[in-house]
Design an enzyme around this catalytic site. Structure first.
Site, short mmCIF file in Angstrom:
data_model
loop_
_atom_site.label_atom_id
_atom_site.label_comp_id
_atom_site.label_asym_id
_atom_site.label_seq_id
_atom_site.Cartn_x
_atom_site.Cartn_y
_atom_site.Cartn_z
N GLU A 509 0.86 -1.18 0.00
CA GLU A 509 0.00 0.00 0.00
C GLU A 509 0.90 1.24 0.00
O GLU A 509 1.15 1.81 -1.03
CB GLU A 509 -0.96 -0.01 1.20
CG GLU A 509 -1.87 1.21 1.19
CD GLU A 509 -3.26 0.93 1.72
OE1 GLU A 509 -3.53 -0.18 2.17
OE2 GLU A 509 -4.09 1.86 1.67
N GLU A 774 -2.34 0.70 13.10
CA GLU A 774 -3.42 1.19 12.24
C GLU A 774 -4.77 1.11 12.95
O GLU A 774 -5.59 2.01 12.85
CB GLU A 774 -3.46 0.33 10.98
CG GLU A 774 -4.63 0.59 10.06
CD GLU A 774 -4.53 -0.19 8.76
OE1 GLU A 774 -3.93 -1.29 8.77
OE2 GLU A 774 -5.03 0.32 7.74
C1 BGC Z 1 -5.22 3.13 4.52
C2 BGC Z 1 -5.63 4.26 5.42
C3 BGC Z 1 -6.42 5.19 4.59
C4 BGC Z 1 -7.67 4.45 4.27
C5 BGC Z 1 -8.76 5.20 3.61
C6 BGC Z 1 -6.47 2.40 4.11
O1 BGC Z 1 -6.22 1.36 3.28
O2 BGC Z 1 -4.30 2.30 5.11
O3 BGC Z 1 -4.66 4.72 6.23
O4 BGC Z 1 -6.64 6.44 5.13
O5 BGC Z 1 -7.39 3.27 3.53
O6 BGC Z 1 -9.89 4.83 4.24
#
Ligand code: BGC
Length: 908
Positions: A509, A774
């Site tokens: 990501e 997270e």
């Molecule tokens: C990310 C987040 C991001 C989000 C959006 C995720 O996959 O890791 O940090 O803000 O998507 O909702």
């Protein structure tokens, strides 16, 4: 007062700065307040000052400004060097002798836009792989292995004809580069040139390489890799080829100025030669494979077999492919080539393992004791290399945690392989040091297979890689866990501030999510000097806008062709405002004002009733709120819109646009009225009653004054109902404790901060987090790891609580109208509940270091403050048991005040 710490565009003596970014700042040593300043800018040259005529002399300007003085002379030449100095007068010296000048600083301007064309071309080996056979096994073809490609090595021999006065290497790549001059590495940056939307903007770096040149034959050698340009990037399992390009290319211009005044240049062109080299693949997500058997010693230096000084061919190397600078993939004119405005990414430090052990299968495991971003460096002692058979493969895998069986936990990396491999040459020599250069891993643990012999802890280190953002804040207190929390917040930032602020550094990501960045921005500034870093990224944000002008969810924007969600897209306003507020940088506001205004117009157009209910993009709402996210989407969206409008009013005023400021205030009032109408009831209740609903309504000032107290006490009620736990996700969490403290509920803020059971910050720390997770439930004793589909153990967003520690716990905050810490509002929040007996810390502001600390004894506390020159403060302390406040004014120097602890559910 003596000005020190001179910076241009937030950088120390930058070698490339765009003329429209030339803004000066300095700190003053001493204890005065600057009344006026004078800046002089001189062309470079042998003429000693003051005999040289300045290109700009500001004259004596009556102003306290010291952190954002724009160059205001005649147009600066491009590709030129300038010297500058400043002197300041303080209040006492108005009629005295003129103060001393600072020492000289310098800056060099960005190259003329057309200087690349004709002088250098994009070169590379193309996507073809004639001399490369992808690894094949017995099983089905591995699409990842098939997609990985060896790194091009490019070289050019040239002659240096006489004594050199100075030399600059201007260099960039579509992809990543490492440059070498006569066998020596150029610069200390890694992963250069960093990540931008290469279709629109490519940053180049400039290095002073005078000392690396030699009279006679020289060789410039450059290794390339795919990086963000043509490697795997993001989460769509597609190579970036789908986004930017298919194979890396180099663009470089070496300009040599001779002592006799002549200038010669060596640019990338068809005279360069290249071949695929010993780095068999290198990918940010997948890892790097280095086959030492294929290493060609001396390829980057003169005297290499077959090479002759006049650029004759080295055997086995072939002609490069060449493409003119004009006509880039982005269409007309190609991407802008800009001097990198950000700090370089570097190897910042090496962390030794806390423990190295061997598992049942003979693999070595290393625990570095810290979740971090970078890579592993191994040393293989000489004897072992000798003994090892050629072709021995050492494999290093990376993970953030161990699984139940004690092995490396990697499922949460999703498709990122995070695996580095080294094929040893054997047969003599040694020791060898093995480390990758074109990849990046988020990890605390490494698993090493194939190491010849026994891995000694002294032969393995973790190399910590991130943008070079210097520490700015520090805090300590009677509570050791608070130190651990701040440590985790800072390491989360370090692991993710890598050219752009990413959400996470480990899985497939690693994107520049705007929501994460806006909620964390102020904490980021308190932790570290991120002025130049954010200025660079804000250009990426501008580039990432949709054709409509809407801000996106991520920047640089890869795919995701939709407008950003509330609290994500709003970063387009919130982050520039934060940079201005923290660093006093009006330049960033001026640069992006048009884009911000356009965004505001879009919101207004879509939502004529002043409730933001349309065009909510993917509406992540209060992302990852624990339990159910019951905050109404329109409420969250409208609150952020109101916040944008309030910040825009400040931004317009700060950039000299009083009418726009008035219009934004009016807009803000209308949104506020619509919000109150729709979401706030007569008793101060806010729709849905979630903590985030209250926090946003109160933080954004959307509850009518008469109901603020009632709304705040209902927020506390919601916290009490959750048994003194938070229920906020990304969009509300950063404002939770600031709202509680601003509303007189510091005791509740402390209670949440020191809460140990789920969900809480300390719960993460108690469960071994060394970076912020997270999700609140990243790991739990009951369920183990949360779903590996989305569970990063290094995500900074929930660490946005750091700002509260500086602004409220220590009291290092600013007056509403202040930017760049000119005028402070210091309201330390002494823990009325009594669990914390002292706290102290400091923040290195653009005006110098601010220190603050308090100790509580019984019902009283003393508060020590140290202010640098040119900073004033209002210190506001509770004065008696009734919660009354006393106010003091303070200037540069050290001060001590006494306060009385507030009553438990205290003051407003
Ligand atoms: C990310 C987040 C991001 C989000 C959006 C995720 O996959 O890791 O940090 O803000 O998507 O909702």
């Amino acid at each position: 007062m003596t000005p020190v710490g001179l910076r241009c565009a937030h950088l120390l003596d930058p070698l490339g700065v765009a003329p429209d970014r030339v803004r000066f700042s300095w700190r003053s040593e001493g204890s005065g307040a600057q009344q006026s300043f004078q800046v002089q800018v001189f062309p470079n040259g042998p003429v000693p000052l003051p005999a040289a005529a300045p290109v700009w002399d500001s004259g004596r300007v009556v102003s306290g400004d010291s952190c954002d003085v724009p160059y205001a002379g005649a147009a600066l030449a491009r590709g030129a060097r300038y010297r500058w100095r400043v002197r300041v007068w303080d209040s006492g010296a108005a009629d005295g002798p003129d103060p001393a000048w600072s020492s000289l600083a310098f800056f060099e301007t960005e190259l003329p836009l057309d200087s690349w064309r004709g002088a250098a071309s994009w070169i590379g080996l193309g996507p073809l792989r004639e001399d490369f056979t992808p690894p094949t096994g017995d099983g089905p073809a591995d699409p990842v292995a098939m997609a990985l490609r060896p790194a091009p090595y490019l070289r050019r021999a040239f002659l240096v004809a006489g004594p050199v006065a100075s030399a600059r290497l201007h260099i960039t790549a579509l992809g990543l580069y490492e440059a070498r001059l006569n066998g020596a590495r150029v610069g200390s940056g890694v992963l250069t040139p960093g990540w931008t939307d290469y279709r629109q903007r490519v940053a180049y770096q400039t290095y002073d390489v005078g000392s690396l040149l030699a009279g006679g034959p020289n060789v410039l050698g450059v290794m390339l890799a795919d990086g963000w340009y043509s490697g795997f990037v993001g989460f769509d399992a597609k190579r970036a080829g789908a986004h930017y390009g298919t194979a890396p290319e180099l663009l470089a211009l070496l300009v040599i100025s001779y002592a006799d005044g002549t200038v010669s240049a060596v640019g990338t062109d068809e005279s360069w030669q290249g071949r695929f080299g010993a780095v068999r693949h290198a990918d940010l997500l997948m890892g790097e494979r280095h086959d030492l058997r294929l290493e060609e010693a001396g390829w980057d230096a003169p005297g290499f077999a077959g090479s002759v000084p006049d650029n004759g061919g080295a055997r086995g190397w072939r002609a490069v492919r060449c493409r003119e600078v004009a006509g880039e993939p982005g269409g007309a004119g190609g991407p802008a080539l800009v001097a990198d405005p950000g700090p370089p990414v570097r190897v910042i430090e090496s962390v030794p393992p806390a423990r190295v052990w061997r598992d049942g299968a003979g693999r070595f495991l290393a625990d570095f004791g810290q979740n971090l971003t970078g890579w592993v460096r191994l040393r293989v002692p000489g004897g072992m290399v000798l003994g090892g058979t050629p072709g021995t493969v050492i494999t290093v895998r990376h993970g953030e945690a161990l699984d139940d069986a004690g092995g490396l936990y990697t499922v949460n990396l999703r498709t990122a392989r995070a695996t580095d491999e080294y094929v040893l040459a054997g047969g003599g020599g040694g020791p060898v040091v093995l480390e990758p250069r074109f990849t990046l891993h988020g990890f605390r643990y490494a698993e090493i297979t194939g190491y010849p012999g026994v891995l000694s802890p002294s032969d393995v280190v973790a190399r910590v890689v991130h943008s070079d953002i210097a520490p700015a804040g520090s805090a300590e207190s009677a509570a050791p866990w608070l130190g651990e929390l701040l440590h985790a917040i800072d390491w989360g930032q370090r692991g993710n501030f890598i050219s752009v602020p990413t959400d996470c550094p480990q899985r497939d990501e690693r994107l520049g999510w705007l929501g994460d960045a806006q909620i964390f921005a102020r904490t980021a500034c308190y932790n570290r000097d991120v002025a130049a870093f954010f200025c660079k990224w804000l250009d990426d944000v501008a580039d990432a806008r949709l054709p409509s002008g809407a801000y996106p969810d991520i920047a640089p924007r890869l795919h995701l062709p939709w407008a950003g969600a509330p609290a994500w897209a709003d970063a387009g306003v919130i982050v520039p405002w934060t940079v201005w507020k923290m660093y006093g940088d009006r330049g960033v506001l001026l640069r992006h004002f048009g884009a911000m205004a356009r965004w505001m117009a879009l919101l207004a157009q879509a939502n004529p009733d002043f409730l933001r209910s349309r065009d909510l993009g993917h509406s992540y709402n209060d992302w990852l709120a624990p339990g159910r996210d019951d905050t109404p989407r329109e409420l969250l969206a409208t609150a952020y819109w109101a916040y944008d409008a309030a910040l825009m009013a400040e931004i317009a005023a700060a950039t000299g646009r009083p009418e726009e400021a008035a219009a934004y205030r009016e807009l803000r009032a209308k949104i506020g009225a619509a919000f109150a109408d729709a979401f706030v009831d007569a008793s101060g209740g806010v729709a849905s009653g979630t903590q985030t609903a209250y926090v946003l309504a109160l933080h954004m000032g959307l509850v009518p004054d008469s109901l603020r107290g009632a709304a705040a006490s209902r927020l506390v009620g919601a916290i009490r109902a959750a048994d003194w736990h938070l229920t906020t996700g990304f969009a509300g969490v950063g404002y939770l404790l600031p709202v509680l403290s601003s509303c007189g509920y510091t005791s509740v803020a402390y209670r949440l901060l020191s809460q140990r059971t789920f969900p809480s910050w300390r719960y993460m720390i108690d469960n071994g987090a060394t970076t912020i997770w997270e999700r609140w439930d990243g790991w739990s004793p009951e369920h183990g790891f949360a779903s590996p589909r989305m569970n990063s153990l290094n995500h900074y967003a929930l660490g946005s609580v750091g700002e509260w520690v500086y602004r409220f716990l220590l009291g290092i905050d600013q007056q509403p109208g202040s930017a760049g810490f000119a005028d402070l509002l210091m309201r330390p929040q002494v823990d009325p509940g009594g669990s914390l007996s002292w706290a102290r810390g400091s923040y290195r502001s653009v005006r110098g270091v601010i220190r603050a600390g308090w100790q509580r004894t019984g019902g009283e506390f003393s508060y020590q403050v140290e202010l640098p020159a040119n900073v004033t403060a209002t210190v506001r302390l509770p004065a008696g048991p009734d919660g009354g406040l006393a106010e003091y004014r303070a200037g540069p120097g050290t001060h001590e005040f006494t306060g009385h602890c507030p009553p438990l559910e205290g003051r407003r």
